[in-house]
Write a protein that holds these residues in place. Structure first.
Motif, PDB file in Angstrom:
ATOM      1  N   THR A 120       0.829  -1.210   0.000  1.00  0.00           N
ATOM      2  CA  THR A 120       0.000   0.000   0.000  1.00  0.00           C
ATOM      3  C   THR A 120       0.857   1.251   0.000  1.00  0.00           C
ATOM      4  O   THR A 120       0.579   2.216  -0.733  1.00  0.00           O
ATOM      5  CB  THR A 120      -0.924  -0.008   1.229  1.00  0.00           C
ATOM      6  OG1 THR A 120      -1.727  -1.189   1.221  1.00  0.00           O
ATOM      7  CG2 THR A 120      -1.836   1.207   1.229  1.00  0.00           C
ATOM      8  N   ILE A 121       1.931   1.257   0.822  1.00  0.00           N
ATOM      9  CA  ILE A 121       2.831   2.419   0.865  1.00  0.00           C
ATOM     10  C   ILE A 121       3.526   2.611  -0.476  1.00  0.00           C
ATOM     11  O   ILE A 121       3.610   3.739  -1.000  1.00  0.00           O
ATOM     12  CB  ILE A 121       3.863   2.250   1.996  1.00  0.00           C
ATOM     13  CG1 ILE A 121       3.153   2.263   3.351  1.00  0.00           C
ATOM     14  CG2 ILE A 121       4.920   3.347   1.927  1.00  0.00           C
ATOM     15  CD1 ILE A 121       4.077   1.975   4.521  1.00  0.00           C
ATOM     16  N   LEU A 122       4.017   1.502  -1.058  1.00  0.00           N
ATOM     17  CA  LEU A 122       4.702   1.584  -2.349  1.00  0.00           C
ATOM     18  C   LEU A 122       3.767   2.088  -3.437  1.00  0.00           C
ATOM     19  O   LEU A 122       4.137   2.957  -4.251  1.00  0.00           O
ATOM     20  CB  LEU A 122       5.263   0.212  -2.713  1.00  0.00           C
ATOM     21  CG  LEU A 122       6.043   0.120  -4.039  1.00  0.00           C
ATOM     22  CD1 LEU A 122       7.271   1.034  -3.986  1.00  0.00           C
ATOM     23  CD2 LEU A 122       6.454  -1.321  -4.311  1.00  0.00           C
ATOM     24  N   LEU A 123       2.538   1.575  -3.435  1.00  0.00           N
ATOM     25  CA  LEU A 123       1.571   2.015  -4.435  1.00  0.00           C
ATOM     26  C   LEU A 123       1.220   3.488  -4.251  1.00  0.00           C
ATOM     27  O   LEU A 123       1.111   4.244  -5.224  1.00  0.00           O
ATOM     28  CB  LEU A 123       0.309   1.147  -4.340  1.00  0.00           C
ATOM     29  CG  LEU A 123      -0.819   1.479  -5.326  1.00  0.00           C
ATOM     30  CD1 LEU A 123      -0.340   1.302  -6.761  1.00  0.00           C
ATOM     31  CD2 LEU A 123      -2.042   0.591  -5.047  1.00  0.00           C
ATOM     32  N   GLY A 124       1.055   3.897  -2.969  1.00  0.00           N
ATOM     33  CA  GLY A 124       0.739   5.294  -2.706  1.00  0.00           C
ATOM     34  C   GLY A 124       1.834   6.239  -3.179  1.00  0.00           C
ATOM     35  O   GLY A 124       1.560   7.261  -3.821  1.00  0.00           O
ATOM     36  N   TRP A 125       3.106   5.873  -2.864  1.00  0.00           N
ATOM     37  CA  TRP A 125       4.217   6.718  -3.304  1.00  0.00           C
ATOM     38  C   TRP A 125       4.353   6.718  -4.823  1.00  0.00           C
ATOM     39  O   TRP A 125       4.682   7.755  -5.436  1.00  0.00           O
ATOM     40  CB  TRP A 125       5.523   6.237  -2.664  1.00  0.00           C
ATOM     41  CG  TRP A 125       5.729   6.755  -1.271  1.00  0.00           C
ATOM     42  CD1 TRP A 125       5.587   6.060  -0.105  1.00  0.00           C
ATOM     43  CD2 TRP A 125       6.099   8.082  -0.905  1.00  0.00           C
ATOM     44  NE1 TRP A 125       5.832   6.870   0.975  1.00  0.00           N
ATOM     45  CE2 TRP A 125       6.161   8.122   0.508  1.00  0.00           C
ATOM     46  CE3 TRP A 125       6.387   9.240  -1.621  1.00  0.00           C
ATOM     47  CZ2 TRP A 125       6.498   9.265   1.214  1.00  0.00           C
ATOM     48  CZ3 TRP A 125       6.723  10.389  -0.932  1.00  0.00           C
ATOM     49  CH2 TRP A 125       6.770  10.399   0.474  1.00  0.00           C
ATOM     50  N   SER A 126       4.112   5.592  -5.455  1.00  0.00           N
ATOM     51  CA  SER A 126       4.208   5.517  -6.921  1.00  0.00           C
ATOM     52  C   SER A 126       3.167   6.417  -7.577  1.00  0.00           C
ATOM     53  O   SER A 126       3.468   7.140  -8.533  1.00  0.00           O
ATOM     54  CB  SER A 126       4.023   4.066  -7.383  1.00  0.00           C
ATOM     55  OG  SER A 126       5.018   3.231  -6.836  1.00  0.00           O
ATOM     56  N   LEU A 127       1.941   6.350  -7.048  1.00  0.00           N
ATOM     57  CA  LEU A 127       0.890   7.214  -7.601  1.00  0.00           C
ATOM     58  C   LEU A 127       1.199   8.684  -7.373  1.00  0.00           C
ATOM     59  O   LEU A 127       0.955   9.527  -8.251  1.00  0.00           O
ATOM     60  CB  LEU A 127      -0.466   6.849  -6.978  1.00  0.00           C
ATOM     61  CG  LEU A 127      -1.053   5.487  -7.388  1.00  0.00           C
ATOM     62  CD1 LEU A 127      -2.317   5.201  -6.588  1.00  0.00           C
ATOM     63  CD2 LEU A 127      -1.361   5.468  -8.878  1.00  0.00           C
ATOM     64  N   ALA A 128       1.751   9.002  -6.190  1.00  0.00           N
ATOM     65  CA  ALA A 128       2.103  10.396  -5.916  1.00  0.00           C
ATOM     66  C   ALA A 128       3.201  10.872  -6.855  1.00  0.00           C
ATOM     67  O   ALA A 128       3.143  11.985  -7.405  1.00  0.00           O
ATOM     68  CB  ALA A 128       2.540  10.538  -4.465  1.00  0.00           C
ATOM     69  N   LEU A 129       4.229  10.025  -7.078  1.00  0.00           N
ATOM     70  CA  LEU A 129       5.325  10.390  -7.966  1.00  0.00           C
ATOM     71  C   LEU A 129       4.833  10.543  -9.403  1.00  0.00           C
ATOM     72  O   LEU A 129       5.225  11.493 -10.112  1.00  0.00           O
ATOM     73  CB  LEU A 129       6.431   9.330  -7.885  1.00  0.00           C
ATOM     74  CG  LEU A 129       7.710   9.600  -8.682  1.00  0.00           C
ATOM     75  CD1 LEU A 129       8.374  10.887  -8.192  1.00  0.00           C
ATOM     76  CD2 LEU A 129       8.676   8.415  -8.557  1.00  0.00           C
ATOM     77  N   TRP A 130       3.968   9.628  -9.831  1.00  0.00           N
ATOM     78  CA  TRP A 130       3.411   9.724 -11.191  1.00  0.00           C
ATOM     79  C   TRP A 130       2.593  10.999 -11.351  1.00  0.00           C
ATOM     80  O   TRP A 130       2.666  11.663 -12.400  1.00  0.00           O
ATOM     81  CB  TRP A 130       2.538   8.499 -11.459  1.00  0.00           C
ATOM     82  CG  TRP A 130       1.904   8.531 -12.827  1.00  0.00           C
ATOM     83  CD1 TRP A 130       2.440   8.089 -13.997  1.00  0.00           C
ATOM     84  CD2 TRP A 130       0.605   9.060 -13.136  1.00  0.00           C
ATOM     85  NE1 TRP A 130       1.572   8.301 -15.034  1.00  0.00           N
ATOM     86  CE2 TRP A 130       0.426   8.899 -14.535  1.00  0.00           C
ATOM     87  CE3 TRP A 130      -0.404   9.637 -12.389  1.00  0.00           C
ATOM     88  CZ2 TRP A 130      -0.732   9.296 -15.189  1.00  0.00           C
ATOM     89  CZ3 TRP A 130      -1.558  10.046 -13.037  1.00  0.00           C
ATOM     90  CH2 TRP A 130      -1.727   9.875 -14.415  1.00  0.00           C
ATOM     91  N   THR A 131       1.849  11.369 -10.318  1.00  0.00           N
ATOM     92  CA  THR A 131       1.043  12.599 -10.385  1.00  0.00           C
ATOM     93  C   THR A 131       1.929  13.823 -10.509  1.00  0.00           C
ATOM     94  O   THR A 131       1.652  14.746 -11.297  1.00  0.00           O
ATOM     95  CB  THR A 131       0.163  12.711  -9.127  1.00  0.00           C
ATOM     96  OG1 THR A 131      -0.677  11.553  -9.023  1.00  0.00           O
ATOM     97  CG2 THR A 131      -0.716  13.947  -9.182  1.00  0.00           C
TER      98      THR A 131
END
Length: 273
Positions: free
Chosen positions: A236-247
């Motif tokens: 969940t943390i990895l996915l959250g950071w990935s989405l934030a970085l992509w945004t």
């Protein structure tokens, strides 16, 4: 001729006597409550269909259907408030129910559904199931909804309608405790004033009820695995950071694209001049 008339009179008297006796010997049948719950999902509805015997209908009596709910179930007070405002529900329930806590930290409570006896009446109570704490010993939790209890309250002039055969505890009277959404046994204390309000509030009797179920009032609620907590948290943390970085990257690219178009328009305007 006289003997024939006498026989007819005796027969008529016997029939009238039997009819009169039958009227006096009529026993009020216990109310019937059909209960059914939606089959799937975390958000379901308890559907009730009540049937009362004719002598209880059209009187100034009142009934309360008490539905106990386990800690694994909660209600939305906002939802029930809206139903009451729309005259689709007449109920007593806790003013605040914490919908965020898990089952292990919640407390059971009761909902009281009110009404006047009718030949048939349908009621619906929306309810929701809580999540359980994760466990490695089970993948699902079985939640059982208890059968409802029925209480009747009739004015003094109609109190004979609630016969001893109909009452679960003939020696008990109950008080309606609306703030706590429950019934308490009526214990008369010395010096307590005998007012009409106290008599009406503490004149409830618990009656026998014929509960009929189409399916057991039971639900299987999924339970997460304790061992999966770590991987799920990391994922969940990895996915959250990935989405934030992509945004962020996507927003910066859009900004550059917009600036480039603005610069091209400025250059074009300068050439035109």
């Amino acid at each position: 001729m006289h003997s024939k008339r006498n026989n007819q009179c005796l027969l008529l008297t016997l029939v009238l006597g039997l009819l009169g006796g039958a009227g006096h010997c009529y026993v009020v049948e216990p109310p019937i409550v059909h209960v059914e719950m939606d089959k799937a999902g975390m958000h379901r509805t308890l559907n009730y269909r009540l049937r009362f015997d004719i002598p209880l209908v059209g009187k100034d009596c009142e009934y309360v259907l008490l539905q106990d709910l386990p800690a694994s179930v909660y209600i939305s007070t906002d939802e029930l408030d809206d139903l009451q405002r729309l005259k689709r529900l007449n109920a007593i329930y806790p003013k605040f129910v914490n919908i965020e806590v898990a089952t292990e930290r919640a407390q059971p409570f009761s909902v009281l559904l009110r009404g006047t006896p009718k030949i048939t009446e349908s009621l619906a109570l929306p309810l929701h199931f809580r999540y359980h704490a994760p466990s490695d010993k089970r993948s699902a939790a079985t939640v059982v909804i208890p059968l409802p209890e029925l209480y009747l309250n009739c004015p003094m002039v109609d109190s004979a309608l609630i016969e001893n055969e109909l009452v679960a505890r003939p020696d008990k009277l109950y008080c309606l405790n609306a703030p706590e959404s429950r019934f308490d046994e009526n214990h008369v204390k010395d010096g307590q004033p005998t007012t009409m309000a106290n008599l009406e509030r503490c004149n409830w009797r618990r009656v026998h009820v014929d509960c009929q179920l189409k399916m057991p009032l039971r639900a299987e609620i999924p339970v997460g695995q304790t061992s999966a907590y770590g991987p799920v948290l990391c994922g969940t943390i990895l996915l959250g950071w990935s989405l934030a970085l992509w945004t962020i990257i996507h927003s910066m690219a859009n900004t550059r694209r917009i600036n480039q178009r603005l610069n091209e328009q400025r250059l074009l305007q300068q050439k035109v001049k």
